[in-house]
Structure formats: structure tokens, C-alpha cells
Design an enzyme around this catalytic site. Structure first.
Site, short mmCIF file in Angstrom:
data_model
loop_
_atom_site.label_atom_id
_atom_site.label_comp_id
_atom_site.label_asym_id
_atom_site.label_seq_id
_atom_site.Cartn_x
_atom_site.Cartn_y
_atom_site.Cartn_z
N LYS A 191 -2.93 -14.47 16.03
CA LYS A 191 -3.47 -13.58 15.00
C LYS A 191 -2.52 -13.64 13.82
O LYS A 191 -1.42 -13.09 13.87
CB LYS A 191 -3.61 -12.15 15.53
CG LYS A 191 -4.24 -11.24 14.51
CD LYS A 191 -4.42 -9.84 15.02
CE LYS A 191 -5.19 -9.03 14.01
NZ LYS A 191 -4.63 -9.08 12.66
N GLU B 93 1.07 -11.72 14.25
CA GLU B 93 1.01 -10.31 14.66
C GLU B 93 0.73 -10.13 16.14
O GLU B 93 0.94 -9.06 16.68
CB GLU B 93 -0.17 -9.64 13.94
CG GLU B 93 0.10 -9.08 12.61
CD GLU B 93 -1.12 -8.31 12.10
OE1 GLU B 93 -2.21 -8.91 11.99
OE2 GLU B 93 -0.99 -7.12 11.83
N1 LIG Z 1 -7.39 -16.20 14.85
C1 LIG Z 1 -7.96 -15.23 14.15
N2 LIG Z 1 -9.27 -14.92 14.34
C2 LIG Z 1 -9.88 -13.93 13.64
N3 LIG Z 1 -9.25 -13.18 12.73
C3 LIG Z 1 -7.94 -13.43 12.49
C4 LIG Z 1 -7.25 -14.46 13.18
N4 LIG Z 1 -5.97 -14.46 12.74
C5 LIG Z 1 -5.87 -13.51 11.82
N5 LIG Z 1 -7.04 -12.85 11.66
C6 LIG Z 1 -7.22 -11.71 10.75
O1 LIG Z 1 -7.18 -10.52 11.53
C7 LIG Z 1 -8.10 -9.60 10.98
C8 LIG Z 1 -8.47 -8.54 11.99
O2 LIG Z 1 -7.38 -7.73 12.33
P1 LIG Z 1 -6.62 -6.69 11.34
O3 LIG Z 1 -6.09 -5.57 12.12
O4 LIG Z 1 -5.65 -7.42 10.50
O5 LIG Z 1 -7.82 -6.20 10.53
P2 LIG Z 1 -7.88 -5.36 9.22
O6 LIG Z 1 -7.95 -6.26 8.04
O7 LIG Z 1 -6.84 -4.29 9.21
O8 LIG Z 1 -9.25 -4.75 9.36
P3 LIG Z 1 -9.67 -3.72 10.44
O9 LIG Z 1 -8.44 -2.93 10.78
O10 LIG Z 1 -10.72 -2.97 9.70
O11 LIG Z 1 -10.17 -4.55 11.58
C9 LIG Z 1 -9.24 -10.47 10.54
O12 LIG Z 1 -10.02 -9.85 9.58
C10 LIG Z 1 -8.53 -11.69 9.99
O13 LIG Z 1 -8.22 -11.46 8.64
MG LIG Z 2 -4.58 -8.48 8.93
#
Ligand SMILES: Nc1ncnc2c1ncn2[C@@H]1O[C@H](COP(=O)(O)OP(=O)(O)OP(=O)(O)O)[C@@H](O)[C@H]1O
Ligand SMILES: [Mg+2]
Ligand SMILES: [Mg+2]
Length: 765
Positions: free
Chosen positions: A429, A581
Site C-alpha cells: 500500500k 504504509e
Molecule cells: N496497491 C494499492 N491498491 C489500491 N490502492 C492503493 C494501493 N497502494 C496505495 N493505494 C492508495 O490507498 C488508498 C486507500 O487507502 P487510504 O487510507 O490511503 O485512503 P484515503 O485516501 O485516506 O481514503 P479513505 O480513507 O477515504 O479510504 C487508495 O485510494 C490509493 O490511493
Molecule cells: Mg493514502
């Protein structure tokens, strides 16, 4: 006058533990509003929230929707939520599988050459659908393939604007969600009978927008200074008078109403039409350059003078401010629109069964998530019929679809429980910004953010064409990626904070200091093949087949397919060592691995190493107010009142006060940033308890990403208070960063907070 709302407490089996149900009055009041005190609006909006619950309750009783058998605990939890939302709303929650559909949503069908359109024989034939049977090419959609050419023509809608304003007035004094849906759908049906094209500008006026979110330059939100000046000049009142009134009322719409009502009119003005207002609003939004202020004032004055009464002036001014303030959530409009379109397509006098209505709503929502453009969705419905929408209104390069989202988890065990017996895969991630990359037929490229904003300018050094294996074979593409800051010398990922130092606009490739590497994790479209209904395994194979990675510029997300706990643990540690992360864990095969636009799906789980001790994820909360700092913090704000967003009601519900995690510089910076947004009192859409009242209130403009140890029920805070008798609040909240890439309505939702609270192993109350 405010209606008296009786309150009854009812225990609902299978729904939330305790609900307050507000019984509607016998007859709906349509009296015109005479005062706009925020206390009154507050009461109305609170009543409305309770009514939303009532709507779901009635809907679940009246329509006797069968409860589905669900084996899994989580599944049943989710289903219950779906059921709760029945009467209502929501941009897609579940995939609606149609038993009535003549065509399966098979993606293979989409990739085949276009076949002549089959008309649903059940449908009453309309001129539009009749022409569709002889014209196999989708007329509607083609011109929008490239958003550059998708700028729509002026609308010729002859509906008197006054009628829309009278409806707004009625909605403002109606608290029941079901009644609002009825008012809206009846109105849409009426105007549609005159000309179906009327639906487009009227829908936009309902949601207070001028076009799709991805089309730039369509924001209104005019400043109060300019509006006060215009009202004063056109209504013959001095600016001092208007300012004094504004301090007292805090609502420019109300001021315009009163000014217009007392102003004698020499002659009867030619009534304003919806088309005229809509086109003028667009011209105002697009006005730029040195004479733009004068041009805007001239257009507004002309419209104000043409208003026949105060109510028109009130809503015109509120639209110009981008604050309709009638509690009409976009989801409500979408439902009303579905009803209207269904009436058009089937027999107008028929009483639809709930199943048909739900199917129609689902179809329209699904289409909207893939093509978030009301004009295209409405026109496709009119031309091909709702039941055939998925064949004609699906994702396409040049239009950002709503991205799939993930649910948080707190431990690897939770993941293993969820995916037991299924094939799943894990990916790093990455901690950057979501980037939906489109390659268009003409060779140009677009990069869209998580919210569908066009960010192409931000990344001038990226040329997706360079990573396409064979340009003869691949003409168009949509990829889902994360853009991450990259250290070219050391060949490694840099933290998110480095990425956020990059300028957002007017970036020149030669000036780029912080380089970006794209990590691709999905492919959604390849040429005419729309891939969202392929399995993730197949999508990955296609991604690898049609693109070529380049280290430090374009790479695939590091992946591992295993269900072994130790291997997963190692992979999680490795991802953190590699500056990520944590992990994204995804269903790999079968229908559940399909890409679900806009859905926060349990087929994608996120596991964030830093948050494993807490609730599994950070929250993004809106800053609603602040408390003055004392001691070292004198002169800045010392703490902030935060709220989550209830997307059913459009309200912000308070959930904590935060004062930890801020550096002195950050507090200074926040003071500067927020003081411009101070308002006289809480907005009607703020749900709070007087014991947590801040020293200053703000317009909603900023989100804080926040960490918390856990969630607990509190009598002071209001998050999710429509589900519990108390609200959910954050314990020991800690500020992490300002969330720049999300709008206020993208804040963590009340529903998400409830879900996180319910998923805690030991709940405190
Ligand atoms: N391998 C991956 N597959 C899908 N998403 C990924 C990946 N690596 C990073 N991401 C990111 O992780 C995000 C989802 O987790 P994150 O907690 O960062 O979300 P956010 O932007 O805070 O939104 P929310 O909290 O509303 O889900 C995705 O929107 C994408 O930008
Ligand atoms: Mg993010
Ligand atoms: Mg998040």
C-alpha cells in the site's frame, strides 16, 4: 412557522439498537418562510435527520423487502446497512443484479462490435427510443469522449425559474425525506412531460452545480462582498443597510428576498426561465479576466431585476453563493431522478413495485459512478432506456470514473477470516496520491485525482505512452495507480510529505525537483474492452501484457499471493521497510474480485501498520470550529471542533475536540488559514451539543487527518447519533496532517464511524 414534531421511541428488530422516530404531521406545511434564524433551521434539519430514519423504517415495513439469508457475520452486517438505506440514497452500495435485464452486464459483450439496439418491448415507445432502434450508434455519448469537446450547448429550457424556486421553498420547510423525494420527483415528472431535455438543467439547479465535477471552471461560490454590492445596486438599498442586515440575518438570500418584496416594480418583468438562469450562471462562473467583475455584476443585476418575487431573488442569490441550504442531498436528487425516468420509460400511471424502482436506481447509480455526468446519464436513459443503461453508459477514457475504495482492518487474522476459502492477493500500500491515468485516442493523457479532479498539469514529466508496449495495439487505456515521490539517486520511495511539497498547478517538467513514480495496481479499460467485470487476476494479466514497467517511473505494485499467516506478516514488515504504509489485500478471482467503482468494498481490505494499535485507520474530519489558545498558544487557536459527514442528510456531526499533534508553526498556519472562514454562528447543517460549543465557528473548508486510540459513545458528540441514543466520539485524537486532496464532503462518513465503532472488539460506552 415551524411545525411541531412529535417524537416516539421505537425498538427496531434487525436494525440499529435504538432509533428515535419522528412522526410526520398530518398535513404538510407549505407556508413561506419569514425568518431564517439559524436556530429554526437547526431544528428543521434535526427533524429531517430523524425523518430520514423514519423513511427507512417505513420503507422496510411497507414494502416488505425480503431479508436475505446471509451466512457470514460481516455479510449480514452489511446487508442490514443496505436494507436500512432502502428508501434513500447512496451512490452505489451494492451491485444490483438484474433478473429483469434483457442483457447481462458481460464485459465481453461490450468489447464486441456494436450490435443494433434491442428495444425493451415493455417500454412505451418514445421518439427518442424509436430513433434508437434505427440508429445503432450512440449519439449521446460520442461527443463526450473527449471532455474538451464535451462542453455542452446552452440549454433551451423554458420552464419558469419561479417554479423551481417555489419548489425549493417547499423543500426548505419540509422535513420528511420521503416527502422531499416525492416533491422532487413529481416536479421532474411534470417538467419532463413538456420536454425530457428539461431534466438536465433542472437536475443541475437541484444539486447546485453547473456541470460534471471533472469539468473545470464551473464553480460559483461568489463572494459576499460582490453579492452585497449587486443586491444594493439593484434593489435600491444602501450598502451600509445591506451589511447591517447581513450581520443580523447571516443570509444574503433572505436579504435579497426582503429587498425584492418591498421594491415597487414599474412594469411586469419578462419571467426568468430555467434555461436563461442556468446559462447565465455558467457565464458568470466562467467569466475571467479584467472585466469579469463588471460582467458578473451586470448579469446578476439583470436577473435580479427580472425576478418576479422575493423567493426567486432568494434562491438566485443562494445559488450564486453555492449555498442552497434547503437540505437537498445529491443522493435524494438521484432517487427522484430515477423515479421520473422510470415514469417516462414505463407507463406513467403505473404504481411501480419496489423491486423495479430499486433496479432502476441501481442502474442509474452504477452508470453515474462510471460516467459522473448527469447530462450523459440522463440522455442515455432517454435514448436507450434505463434497463439498457449499462450497455450504453459505461466508463470511457477521458471521463474519470469513481474509484473503488477499501475497508480498514486491524490485524492479519481479520483478513484471513474475511477471505477464508477464497483466493486473495496482497499488494504494497503505497503512500502517495491516487492517480487514475487515461490514455486517449489522440495520444494525449489525463491524470485524475481520487476525486476526479484533472491533475495532469501537476505531473508534466509523466508520459504514459512511453510505458505502453505496443502503440499500434493499444490506443486507449485507463489505469489505476498511486503516484509516489521518488528519490532518483537512491532509487527509493520518499514519504508522502515530500510529494505534498510539489506544486499543484502550472508545473513545468524542467522545474520538477520531486520526481514521481507511478505504481500501477489495476487496469480498467483497454481499447474498447471495459475490464471492470473481469477478475483481478485477468486484469493483472492484461496490465502486464500491454504495459512495460520502467524502474523509478512506472512500476507495478509489489504483490504476493499467499494465505500463510507468517508469510503475510513478513510481507507486511517488508512493505513498511520499503517505505509503504502497509498492505492492500484483495480478492483475486471470481465475481467478488471485479472492480467496483465508488464502492468502499470488503473485497479490498487495507492493513496499515501504524494504525494497528488503534482502530485500523486514520479519519479525515472536517474542522467546524475552534477554541482560543491559552498560555503558549495565546493568539492562535488552541483546539478545534471536528465533525464527520452524514451523506444521507448532508450534515456535519461533531465527534471530537482536538488539541494534540500540532506544532507551533502549524497552529500559526491554521490560524491564518481558518480565520478567513469564520462565521457568526453554527451552520444549520452542524449537529452539535451546546456543551462542546467552540469560541469560533467556521465555514466547512478543511479536513484534518486524525488518529485515535479508540472510539466510545459520548453524550457530548453527535457522530452517528441517528443510530444510537448517544454519538460516537474519538478518544485521545491526534492531528496527523491537513488533508489537501479531499473536499469537505469526502470527510469520513457517519456510517464509516459507526462501522469502525462496531468493529472494535471491546466497546466502551
Ligand atoms: N496497491 C494499492 N491498491 C489500491 N490502492 C492503493 C494501493 N497502494 C496505495 N493505494 C492508495 O490507498 C488508498 C486507500 O487507502 P487510504 O487510507 O490511503 O485512503 P484515503 O485516501 O485516506 O481514503 P479513505 O480513507 O477515504 O479510504 C487508495 O485510494 C490509493 O490511493
Ligand atoms: Mg493514502
Ligand atoms: Mg484514510
Amino acid at each position: 412557522m415551524l411545525r411541531q414534531l412529535g417524537t416516539t421511541r421505537i425498538l427496531l428488530p434487525n436494525l440499529r439498537p435504538i432509533r428515535y422516530i419522528t412522526m410526520p404531521p398530518a398535513t404538510p406545511s407549505s407556508s413561506s418562510s419569514s425568518s431564517s434564524s439559524s436556530a429554526r433551521e437547526n431544528n428543521v434539519s434535526k427533524g429531517r435527520k430523524q425523518q430520514a430514519t423514519l423513511g427507512r423504517f417505513f420503507s422496510s415495513i411497507n414494502h416488505k423487502k425480503p431479508t436475505k439469508d446471509t451466512a457470514l457475520k460481516n455479510e449480514s452486517k452489511e446487508e442490514t446497512k443496505e436494507e436500512n438505506k432502502d428508501d434513500s440514497d447512496s451512490i452505489p452500495r451494492k451491485k444490483i443484479r438484474l433478473s429483469t435485464s434483457s442483457s447481462s452486464p458481460s464485459i465481453m459483450a461490450e468489447s464486441k462490435p456494436k450490435s443494433p439496439i434491442k428495444l425493451n418491448t415493455e417500454r412505451s415507445s418514445s421518439p427518442a427510443s424509436a430513433s434508437a432502434s434505427t440508429t445503432p450508434t450512440p449519439i449521446v455519448a460520442d461527443h463526450t469522449l473527449d471532455p474538451k469537446t464535451a462542453v455542452s450547448k446552452p440549454f433551451l429550457c423554458a420552464i419558469p425559474y419561479k417554479e423551481v424556486c417555489q419548489l425549493f421553498q417547499e423543500i426548505e420547510t419540509t422535513s420528511s425525506r420521503l416527502s422531499i423525494i416525492k416533491l422532487c420527483s413529481d416536479f421532474l415528472i411534470k417538467i419532463m412531460k413538456q420536454d425530457p431535455q428539461n431534466l438536465i438543467p433542472v437536475t443541475y439547479l437541484f444539486i447546485n452545480k453547473l456541470g460534471p465535477d471533472y469539468e473545470p471552471g464551473l464553480e460559483l461560490g461568489l463572494g459576499e462582498g460582490l453579492l452585497m454590492k449587486t443586491i444594493s445596486e439593484s434593489c435600491g438599498k444602501s450598502l451600509t443597510q445591506i451589511r447591517a442586515q447581513y450581520r443580523e440575518l447571516g443570509d444574503l438570500g433572505q436579504i435579497a428576498l426582503e429587498a425584492r418584496n418591498v421594491q415597487p416594480t414599474m412594469f411586469k418583468p419578462k419571467p426568468l426561465t430555467v434555461g436563461e438562469v442556468f446559462n447565465n450562471l455558467k457565464m458568470i462562473a466562467k467569466a475571467a479576466g479584467k472585466d469579469s467583475q463588471t460582467k458578473k455584476i451586470k448579469l446578476i443585476k439583470r436577473m435580479l431585476t427580472a425576478c418576479e418575487d422575493g423567493v426567486e431573488a432568494k434562491f438566485l442569490i443562494r445559488s450564486l453563493e453555492s449555498k442552497l441550504r434547503i437540505g437537498l442531498a445529491e443522493k435524494t436528487v438521484l432517487i427522484s431522478l430515477s423515479k421520473a425516468l422510470l415514469v417516462k420509460e414505463f407507463d406513467a400511471n403505473k404504481d411501480f413495485d419496489m423491486e423495479l424502482l430499486e433496479t432502476a436506481e441501481g442502474k442509474i447509480r452504477d452508470a453515474f459512478c462510471q460516467v459522473p455526468n448527469y447530462e450523459i446519464v440522463i440522455n442515455s436513459c432517454l435514448q436507450y432506456g434505463i434497463m439498457n443503461l449499462n450497455e450504453h453508459c459505461s466508463l470511457r477514457p477521458g471521463i474519470p470514473l469513481k474509484p473503488m475504495l477499501a475497508k480498514p482492518t486491524k490485524a492479519i487474522n481479520e483478513i484471513l477470516d474475511r477471505f477464508q476459502g477464497e483466493t486473495f492477493t496482497s499488494e504494497y500500500k503505497y503512500d502517495g496520491e491516487r492517480a487514475q491515468v487515461h490514455l486517449l485516442e489522440d495520444g494525449t493523457m489525463r491524470i485524475y485525482s481520487r476525486n476526479g479532479e484533472n491533475m495532469t498539469e501537476r505531473y508534466p514529466e509523466i508520459h504514459i505512452g512511453d510505458f505502453v508496449k505496443d502503440r499500434n495495439e493499444t490506443k486507449t487505456l485507463i489505469l489505476d495507480c498511486e503516484a509516489v515521490a521518488w528519490d532518483k539517486e537512491q532509487q527509493k520511495i520518499l514519504p508522502f510529505q515530500v510529494l505534498s511539497t510539489r506544486k499543484r498547478k502550472d508545473v513545468l517538467a524542467k522545474d520538477v525537483k520531486v520526481r514521481v513514480c507511478l505504481f500501477a495496481f489495476d487496469i480498467l479499460c483497454h481499447n474498447s474492452n471495459k475490464l471492470i467485470n473481469y477478475s483481478l487476476k485477468e486484469r493483472r494479466e492484461i496490465l502486464h501484457r500491454v504495459t512495460t514497467p520502467a524502474p523509478g517511473e512506472f512500476q507495478y505494485a509489489t504483490e504476493l499471493t499467499t494465505s500463510n499467516l507468517d508469510e503475510l506478516q513478513k510481507f507486511l514488515d517488508q512493505s513498511v521497510n520499503d517505505s509503504c504504509e502497509g498492505l492492500m489485500v484483495k480478492m483475486l478471482e471470481g465475481e467478488e474480485s471485479h472492480y467496483e467503482p465508488s464502492k468502499r468494498s470488503r473485497n479490498w481490505l487495507k492493513l496499515k501498520k501504524d494504525y494497528l494499535e488503534g482502530i485500523g485507520d486514520s479519519l479525515d474530519l472536517c474542522v467546524l470550529g475552534a477554541y482560543y489558545g491559552r498560555g503558549k498558544r495565546t493568539g492562535t487557536y488552541g483546539g478545534f471542533l471536528l465533525g464527520c459527514y452524514n451523506d444521507n442528510t448532508g450534515e456535519f456531526e461533531t465527534c471530537c475536540k482536538i488539541g494534540t499533534g500540532f506544532s507551533d508553526e502549524m497552529l500559526q498556519q491554521l490560524h491564518e488559514k481558518l480565520k478567513a472562514t469564520v462565521i457568526d454562528g453554527p451552520k444549520a447543517t452542524y449537529i452539535y451539543d451546546s456543551s462542546a460549543e467552540p469560541d469560533v465557528w467556521f465555514e466547512p473548508s478543511l479536513l484534518f487527518e486524525v488518529l485515535t486510540a479508540d472510539l466510545s459513545l459520548s453524550p457530548i458528540y453527535k457522530a452517528g447519533s441517528s443510530a444510537y441514543d448517544k454519538g460516537v466520539s474519538l478518544r485521545f485524537p491526534r492531528f496527523i496532517r491537513i488533508r489537501e486532496d479531499k473536499g469537505v464532503e469526502d470527510a469520513t462518513s457517519s456510517e464509516q464511524i459507526i462501522e469502525l465503532y462496531e468493529n472494535q472488539s471491546h466497546r466502551s460506552s
